[in-house]
Design a protein around this motif. Structure first.
Motif, PDB file in Angstrom:
ATOM      1  N   GLU A  52      -1.990  10.790 -11.250  1.00  0.00           N
ATOM      2  CA  GLU A  52      -1.792  11.675 -10.107  1.00  0.00           C
ATOM      3  C   GLU A  52      -2.368  13.059 -10.374  1.00  0.00           C
ATOM      4  O   GLU A  52      -2.520  13.485 -11.525  1.00  0.00           O
ATOM      5  CB  GLU A  52      -0.314  11.778  -9.738  1.00  0.00           C
ATOM      6  CG  GLU A  52       0.545  12.493 -10.748  1.00  0.00           C
ATOM      7  CD  GLU A  52       2.016  12.567 -10.349  1.00  0.00           C
ATOM      8  OE1 GLU A  52       2.416  11.830  -9.417  1.00  0.00           O
ATOM      9  OE2 GLU A  52       2.753  13.346 -10.963  1.00  0.00           O
ATOM     10  N   ASN A  99      -5.853   8.465  -3.939  1.00  0.00           N
ATOM     11  CA  ASN A  99      -5.665   8.900  -2.552  1.00  0.00           C
ATOM     12  C   ASN A  99      -6.538  10.122  -2.265  1.00  0.00           C
ATOM     13  O   ASN A  99      -6.048  11.236  -2.052  1.00  0.00           O
ATOM     14  CB  ASN A  99      -4.194   9.211  -2.301  1.00  0.00           C
ATOM     15  CG  ASN A  99      -3.860   9.345  -0.817  1.00  0.00           C
ATOM     16  OD1 ASN A  99      -4.749   9.363   0.025  1.00  0.00           O
ATOM     17  ND2 ASN A  99      -2.573   9.425  -0.509  1.00  0.00           N
ATOM     18  N   GLN A 128       2.730   1.797  -3.237  1.00  0.00           N
ATOM     19  CA  GLN A 128       1.867   2.356  -4.275  1.00  0.00           C
ATOM     20  C   GLN A 128       1.614   3.840  -4.041  1.00  0.00           C
ATOM     21  O   GLN A 128       1.708   4.651  -4.963  1.00  0.00           O
ATOM     22  CB  GLN A 128       0.534   1.606  -4.320  1.00  0.00           C
ATOM     23  CG  GLN A 128      -0.432   2.141  -5.378  1.00  0.00           C
ATOM     24  CD  GLN A 128      -1.755   1.400  -5.368  1.00  0.00           C
ATOM     25  OE1 GLN A 128      -2.009   0.557  -4.509  1.00  0.00           O
ATOM     26  NE2 GLN A 128      -2.602   1.707  -6.338  1.00  0.00           N
ATOM     27  N   LEU A 129       1.311   4.203  -2.789  1.00  0.00           N
ATOM     28  CA  LEU A 129       0.989   5.598  -2.480  1.00  0.00           C
ATOM     29  C   LEU A 129       2.182   6.529  -2.654  1.00  0.00           C
ATOM     30  O   LEU A 129       2.016   7.707  -2.979  1.00  0.00           O
ATOM     31  CB  LEU A 129       0.453   5.702  -1.040  1.00  0.00           C
ATOM     32  CG  LEU A 129      -0.926   5.100  -0.785  1.00  0.00           C
ATOM     33  CD1 LEU A 129      -1.271   5.159   0.698  1.00  0.00           C
ATOM     34  CD2 LEU A 129      -2.003   5.817  -1.605  1.00  0.00           C
ATOM     35  N   THR A 130       3.391   6.003  -2.441  1.00  0.00           N
ATOM     36  CA  THR A 130       4.586   6.833  -2.542  1.00  0.00           C
ATOM     37  C   THR A 130       5.351   6.598  -3.836  1.00  0.00           C
ATOM     38  O   THR A 130       6.430   7.176  -4.033  1.00  0.00           O
ATOM     39  CB  THR A 130       5.529   6.574  -1.349  1.00  0.00           C
ATOM     40  OG1 THR A 130       5.912   5.193  -1.343  1.00  0.00           O
ATOM     41  CG2 THR A 130       4.854   6.917  -0.031  1.00  0.00           C
ATOM     42  N   GLU A 165       0.837  -1.208   0.000  1.00  0.00           N
ATOM     43  CA  GLU A 165       0.000   0.000   0.000  1.00  0.00           C
ATOM     44  C   GLU A 165       0.865   1.250   0.000  1.00  0.00           C
ATOM     45  O   GLU A 165       0.637   2.180  -0.792  1.00  0.00           O
ATOM     46  CB  GLU A 165      -0.918   0.008   1.231  1.00  0.00           C
ATOM     47  CG  GLU A 165      -1.751   1.277   1.349  1.00  0.00           C
ATOM     48  CD  GLU A 165      -2.388   1.462   2.721  1.00  0.00           C
ATOM     49  OE1 GLU A 165      -3.223   2.368   2.854  1.00  0.00           O
ATOM     50  OE2 GLU A 165      -2.029   0.707   3.649  1.00  0.00           O
ATOM     51  N   SER A 194      -5.951  12.284   1.053  1.00  0.00           N
ATOM     52  CA  SER A 194      -4.889  13.288   1.007  1.00  0.00           C
ATOM     53  C   SER A 194      -5.279  14.478   0.137  1.00  0.00           C
ATOM     54  O   SER A 194      -5.016  15.628   0.493  1.00  0.00           O
ATOM     55  CB  SER A 194      -3.592  12.666   0.476  1.00  0.00           C
ATOM     56  OG  SER A 194      -3.027  11.807   1.434  1.00  0.00           O
TER      57      SER A 194
END
Length: 210
Positions: free
Chosen positions: A170, A147, A38-40, A35, A150
């Motif tokens: 993104e 996300n 993927q997010l970073t 997780e 965020s």
């Protein structure tokens, strides 16, 4: 970046400390998570590679990093600093045309620390630090489209959507720092305490460590 190697920022809920060698094992465990990878947009590293990364970040003039601590745990003498860790926050100065533009990135890695307002306070403290110490005039945030938590948090703090990349999946947001914004941030972070960093209360300063 060595600027913050002896700096601790204390807020209501969180404490920000420079990223040191002894933080690496916990950070390495976090980054095993699919997780978080993927997010970073990160690839898993070996422990040795993680130590090398920490060292390079410390010496990189274009990157400023703080480790985020849960203040309640940090204040408990029976809990180590490493066990108080809950995430990190970074500034990247990669705009070749304007050194006052910083990309800001935050990760609350510990699930138990999410949904408590930590992220909001971390961002406010980091933004104020960037303005006061590095003369940041604009912040940019690049967040994965999935996300939404965020994206919503950044938007509530004043960031505006600039673009969407379908290729990278993104959203890019930015926040120009006007005099009015400076006043607002100063008020929102008036509780922040800046002090010399020591690993534990009463311990010797560890600021000289890589």
């Amino acid at each position: 970046m060595r600027l913050n190697e002896q700096t601790l920022l204390e807020g209501h809920k969180v404490v920000l400390v420079p990223y040191k060698k002894y933080h690496v094992p916990r950070y390495h465990e976090w980054m095993k998570s699919p997780e978080l990878q993927q997010l970073t947009a990160s690839e898993p590293l070996t422990m040795d590679q993680e130590y090398e990364m920490q060292k390079s970040w410390h010496l990189d003039d274009n990157k400023l990093t703080f480790i985020v601590l849960d203040k309640v745990k940090w204040q408990d003498p029976d809990i180590s600093e490493e066990d108080s860790m809950c995430g990190d926050v970074n500034l990247f100065f990669n705009d070749a045309d304007d050194s006052s533009v910083a990309e800001i990135e935050i990760m609350i890695a510990e699930p138990s620390c999410r949904g408590k307002g930590f992220g909001k306070e971390v961002l406010l403290l980091m933004m104020q630090y960037g303005i006061s110490k590095l003369s940041v005039s604009k912040y940019v945030a690049k967040i994965g489209m999935e996300n939404q938590v965020s994206i919503k948090m950044f938007t509530k703090l004043g960031f505006s959507q600039v673009s969407i990349s379908e290729v990278f999946q993104e959203v890019t947001l930015d926040y120009s720092i006007t005099d009015e914004v400076k006043g607002q941030l100063a008020q929102q972070t008036s509780h922040m305490i800046t002090q010399q960093y020591a690993k534990t209360i009463g311990d010797v300063c560890h600021g000289s460590e890589d």
